[in-house]
Design a protein around this motif. Structure first.
Motif, PDB file in Angstrom:
ATOM      1  N   SER A   1       0.796  -1.218   0.000  1.00 40.51           N
ATOM      2  CA  SER A   1       0.000   0.000   0.000  1.00 40.51           C
ATOM      3  C   SER A   1       0.831   1.272   0.000  1.00 40.51           C
ATOM      4  O   SER A   1       0.304   2.349  -0.097  1.00 40.51           O
ATOM      5  CB  SER A   1      -0.925   0.024   1.203  1.00 40.51           C
ATOM      6  OG  SER A   1      -1.727  -1.093   1.159  1.00 40.51           O
TER       7      SER A   1
ATOM      8  N   GLU B   1      -8.232  -8.616  -3.215  1.00 39.36           N
ATOM      9  CA  GLU B   1      -8.382  -7.172  -3.469  1.00 39.36           C
ATOM     10  C   GLU B   1      -8.633  -6.897  -4.958  1.00 39.36           C
ATOM     11  O   GLU B   1      -9.425  -6.030  -5.318  1.00 39.36           O
ATOM     12  CB  GLU B   1      -7.111  -6.458  -3.019  1.00 39.36           C
ATOM     13  CG  GLU B   1      -7.241  -4.953  -2.990  1.00 39.36           C
ATOM     14  CD  GLU B   1      -5.906  -4.267  -2.695  1.00 39.36           C
ATOM     15  OE1 GLU B   1      -4.842  -4.880  -2.907  1.00 39.36           O
ATOM     16  OE2 GLU B   1      -5.944  -3.102  -2.278  1.00 39.36           O
ATOM     17  N   ASP B   2      -7.968  -7.681  -5.820  1.00 35.82           N
ATOM     18  CA  ASP B   2      -8.148  -7.474  -7.259  1.00 35.82           C
ATOM     19  C   ASP B   2      -9.562  -7.818  -7.710  1.00 35.82           C
ATOM     20  O   ASP B   2     -10.009  -7.397  -8.762  1.00 35.82           O
ATOM     21  CB  ASP B   2      -7.127  -8.315  -8.059  1.00 35.82           C
ATOM     22  CG  ASP B   2      -5.739  -7.699  -7.975  1.00 35.82           C
ATOM     23  OD1 ASP B   2      -5.618  -6.602  -7.407  1.00 35.82           O
ATOM     24  OD2 ASP B   2      -4.778  -8.322  -8.473  1.00 35.82           O
TER      25      ASP B   2
ATOM     26  N   ASN C   1     -12.446  -7.734  -5.302  1.00 33.22           N
ATOM     27  CA  ASN C   1     -13.505  -6.962  -4.623  1.00 33.22           C
ATOM     28  C   ASN C   1     -13.154  -5.499  -4.361  1.00 33.22           C
ATOM     29  O   ASN C   1     -13.978  -4.772  -3.812  1.00 33.22           O
ATOM     30  CB  ASN C   1     -13.933  -7.665  -3.322  1.00 33.22           C
ATOM     31  CG  ASN C   1     -12.871  -7.619  -2.249  1.00 33.22           C
ATOM     32  OD1 ASN C   1     -11.872  -6.909  -2.353  1.00 33.22           O
ATOM     33  ND2 ASN C   1     -13.070  -8.384  -1.198  1.00 33.22           N
ATOM     34  N   HIS C   2     -11.935  -5.099  -4.724  1.00 36.48           N
ATOM     35  CA  HIS C   2     -11.507  -3.695  -4.548  1.00 36.48           C
ATOM     36  C   HIS C   2     -11.799  -3.192  -3.140  1.00 36.48           C
ATOM     37  O   HIS C   2     -12.241  -2.063  -2.934  1.00 36.48           O
ATOM     38  CB  HIS C   2     -12.148  -2.797  -5.613  1.00 36.48           C
ATOM     39  CG  HIS C   2     -11.937  -3.343  -7.000  1.00 36.48           C
ATOM     40  ND1 HIS C   2     -10.711  -3.346  -7.611  1.00 36.48           N
ATOM     41  CD2 HIS C   2     -12.773  -3.973  -7.859  1.00 36.48           C
ATOM     42  CE1 HIS C   2     -10.803  -3.927  -8.791  1.00 36.48           C
ATOM     43  NE2 HIS C   2     -12.048  -4.340  -8.963  1.00 36.48           N
ATOM     44  N   ASN C   3     -11.567  -4.089  -2.176  1.00 37.07           N
ATOM     45  CA  ASN C   3     -11.741  -3.752  -0.750  1.00 37.07           C
ATOM     46  C   ASN C   3     -13.159  -3.311  -0.386  1.00 37.07           C
ATOM     47  O   ASN C   3     -13.349  -2.388   0.408  1.00 37.07           O
ATOM     48  CB  ASN C   3     -10.725  -2.688  -0.306  1.00 37.07           C
ATOM     49  CG  ASN C   3      -9.353  -3.293  -0.188  1.00 37.07           C
ATOM     50  OD1 ASN C   3      -9.216  -4.478   0.126  1.00 37.07           O
ATOM     51  ND2 ASN C   3      -8.347  -2.512  -0.490  1.00 37.07           N
TER      52      ASN C   3
ATOM     53  N   THR D   1     -13.120  -6.423   4.510  1.00 36.12           N
ATOM     54  CA  THR D   1     -13.021  -4.982   4.758  1.00 36.12           C
ATOM     55  C   THR D   1     -12.736  -4.709   6.243  1.00 36.12           C
ATOM     56  O   THR D   1     -12.795  -5.619   7.066  1.00 36.12           O
ATOM     57  CB  THR D   1     -14.329  -4.280   4.344  1.00 36.12           C
ATOM     58  OG1 THR D   1     -15.427  -5.004   4.904  1.00 36.12           O
ATOM     59  CG2 THR D   1     -14.475  -4.229   2.845  1.00 36.12           C
TER      60      THR D   1
ATOM     61  N   GLN E   1      -9.069 -14.863 -11.324  1.00 32.83           N
ATOM     62  CA  GLN E   1      -9.625 -13.543 -11.664  1.00 32.83           C
ATOM     63  C   GLN E   1     -10.762 -13.700 -12.677  1.00 32.83           C
ATOM     64  O   GLN E   1     -11.791 -13.041 -12.576  1.00 32.83           O
ATOM     65  CB  GLN E   1      -8.531 -12.620 -12.230  1.00 32.83           C
ATOM     66  CG  GLN E   1      -7.364 -12.381 -11.267  1.00 32.83           C
ATOM     67  CD  GLN E   1      -7.820 -11.786  -9.937  1.00 32.83           C
ATOM     68  OE1 GLN E   1      -8.786 -11.021  -9.879  1.00 32.83           O
ATOM     69  NE2 GLN E   1      -7.151 -12.157  -8.842  1.00 32.83           N
TER      70      GLN E   1
ATOM     71  N   GLU F   1     -22.084  -0.768  -5.582  1.00 33.95           N
ATOM     72  CA  GLU F   1     -20.812  -1.518  -5.658  1.00 33.95           C
ATOM     73  C   GLU F   1     -20.635  -2.391  -4.424  1.00 33.95           C
ATOM     74  O   GLU F   1     -20.260  -3.561  -4.500  1.00 33.95           O
ATOM     75  CB  GLU F   1     -19.626  -0.552  -5.774  1.00 33.95           C
ATOM     76  CG  GLU F   1     -19.475   0.079  -7.136  1.00 33.95           C
ATOM     77  CD  GLU F   1     -19.517  -0.961  -8.254  1.00 33.95           C
ATOM     78  OE1 GLU F   1     -18.673  -1.856  -8.231  1.00 33.95           O
ATOM     79  OE2 GLU F   1     -20.413  -0.886  -9.124  1.00 33.95           O
TER      80      GLU F   1
END
Ligand code: HEM
Length: 484
Positions: A11, A99-100, A102-104, A110, A229, A280
């Protein structure tokens, strides 16, 4: 000196570097760069990690690539960490492979305010739609009727119970989330189920670990990790279609399911700057409930078939108890549970031995934690090794043998055990525990009332397993003979 965590590594362009404190937990020697990645056997990682505890103690360190991980073992240690110091361990680490996808967003991976809001909402909504109520009970019992009709068609001949059981169990969470079930003849849904399995296997393998350890490189390289993915993208398209269908005829005063309630929540909180409800997040929460609510309970039931066929005398005892208490003229209900102590004990023992989430899900420290003589700084990934609790020799009389007696007292009454934690414990404990326990009881009892299970003649018991986030029995065929 290495970055401690995936979060440090990924990060920030300028990773925080920690010097290992003197009282940091010990662990096996690690190679430069890759650490212990190639010294653990990912097919039996839960056993490996439990064995390490014999040498390094209940709290020890591994290094996966550049990330240090602390593994917790034994009931007392895990209880101290997840319950007594639960607040400090209530976060999840960033896992690039997830993360790739659900994009956090969502609830499983979360943290902080977003996670708290989504978790609370999911628990409330599951309760609203009847976890613990008659309506949901009826949905499970109706699903069993479909399932048993399908299985009876094999007329006691060998069949593979995997996909059909997945479909049936998944239909319960689908009813709660989407408001409808899927027919067993729906090829699209069956494909989705088998893609799930494939994805979980890859995520739990060395490929998942390599991706999480070296995401920048792995995103570019070909390999099974790329399939993961692709699979999740397809699943998300399926979920988005369900959400769009709901949006067309959504009526806020008559919510049919979780998606409808969520749409109302979006509307209700649209002017609230601290609100985290949007489409989302809805898609990712739906994904989390769908995934977590399908594979887990169904895998436990498949372990149940294996154990019942391996121990026919235990199966007969369960059936005798059900015949005595319920008979054959009606279906079981949750109210029968307290009158079926032996059956209840067998279900618990299937869960203990099946050990289907053997390493729980990872946590991360959000402040410095002291465990015994060790100090673990903020930002360290923690693995609660549930296998070490399920097979803890200080907690169970015969830890490695299937023994319903673990849950019965001298009088034959069911006895709850504090160290029975297949759903983990503390702030992040499984939010579907009540639903899962209800499904397991009703499905298992209905199965035992209706069928007898045995391995096909001449076939050995399928006690081997595949590890992929969940621990599932290797693919097997079984004979289910109608009892009447
Ligand atoms: C989390 C086990 C069924 C939804 C978890 C965790 C475990 C677990 C071990 C991780 C807890 C932790 O991190 O400390 C199981 C088992 C099940 C089961 C053994 C069935 C036999 C379900 C069902 C649902 C569900 C039916 C659907 C509602 C979740 C969710 C989380 C979770 C959403 C993440 C919770 C959070 O991060 O706050 N489960 N589970 N599970 N489970 Fe389950």
């Amino acid at each position: 000196v290495v970055p401690f965590t995936a979060r440090d590594q990924i990060s920030s362009n300028f990773p925080r570097l920690y010097k290992q404190p003197a009282n940091f937990p010990p662990g096996p020697w690690a190679l430069p760069f890759v650490g212990n990645l190639f010294t653990v056997n990912f097919k039996k990682i839960h056993i490996n990690l439990t064995q390490f505890s014999e040498k390094y103690g209940d709290v020890y360190t591994l290094r996966m690539g550049q990330t240090r991980i602390v593994v917790l073992n034994g009931y007392q240690t895990i209880k101290e960490a997840l319950i007594t110091q639960g607040e400090s361990l209530s976060d999840r680490p960033i896992q690039p492979m997830i993360e790739d996808v659900n994009h956090n967003l969502g609830v499983i991976s979360t943290n902080g305010h977003l996670w708290k809001q989504q978790r609370r909402f999911a628990i409330q909504t599951l309760k609203y739609f009847g976890v613990g109520k008659r309506s949901l009970e009826s949905a499970v019992l109706d699903e069993f009727k479909f399932l048993s009709t399908h299985i009876a068609e094999y007329k006691g001949k060998p069949f593979n119970p995997h996909l059909i059981t997945n479909n049936a169990v998944s239909n319960i969470i689908c009813t709660l989330v989407f408001g409808h079930r899927f027919e067993y003849s729906n090829a699209k849904f069956q494909k989705l189920m088998s893609m799930f399995d494939q994805s979980l296997q890859i995520q739990g393998s060395i490929w998942g670990q390599l991706y999480n350890s070296f995401p920048v490189v792995m995103r570019l390289l070909p390999g099974p990790h790329q399939t993961v993915q692709k699979i999740w993208k397809e699943v998300i398209v399926f979920l988005r279609t369900e959400i769009e269908e709901h949006m067309k005829d959504w009526n806020s005063s008559d919510p049919r399911d979780y998606i409808d309630c969520y749409l109302s929540e979006i509307e209700k909180t649209k002017d609230d700057i601290s609100g985290t409800f949007d489409v989302e997040n809805l898609a990712m929460c739906t994904l989390d409930l769908f995934v977590a609510g399908s594979e887990t309970t169904s895998t436990t039931l498949r372990w149940g078939f294996v154990y019942m066929s391996k121990y026919p005398e235990i199966q007969e005892k369960v059936q005798a108890e059900i015949d005595r208490v319920i008979g054959q003229s009606r279906q079981p209900t949750m109210a029968d549970r307290s009158n079926l102590p032996y059956t209840d004990a067998v279900i618990h023992e299937v869960q203990r031995m099946g050990n289907i989430v053997p390493l729980s899900l990872p946590h991360i420290t959000n402040k410095e934690v002291r465990l015994g003589r060790y100090v673990i700084p903020e930002g360290v990934t923690i693995i609660p090794n549930l296998t070490s609790v399920m097979l803890d020799k200080n907690e169970w009389k015969t830890p490695n043998t299937f023994n319903p007696g673990h849950f019965l007292n001298e009088k034959g009454h069911f006895e709850k055990r504090a160290s029975f934690i297949p759903f983990s414990a503390g702030k992040r404990a499984c939010l579907g525990e009540n639903l899962a326990r209800m499904e397991l009881f009703l499905f298992f009892t209905s199965f035992m009332q209706t069928f007898s299970f045995a391995m096909p003649p001449g076939v050995k018991h399928a006690m081997d397993y595949n590890f992929g986030i969940t621990l599932s029995p290797v693919s097997y065929e079984i004979c289910a003979t109608l009892r009447q």
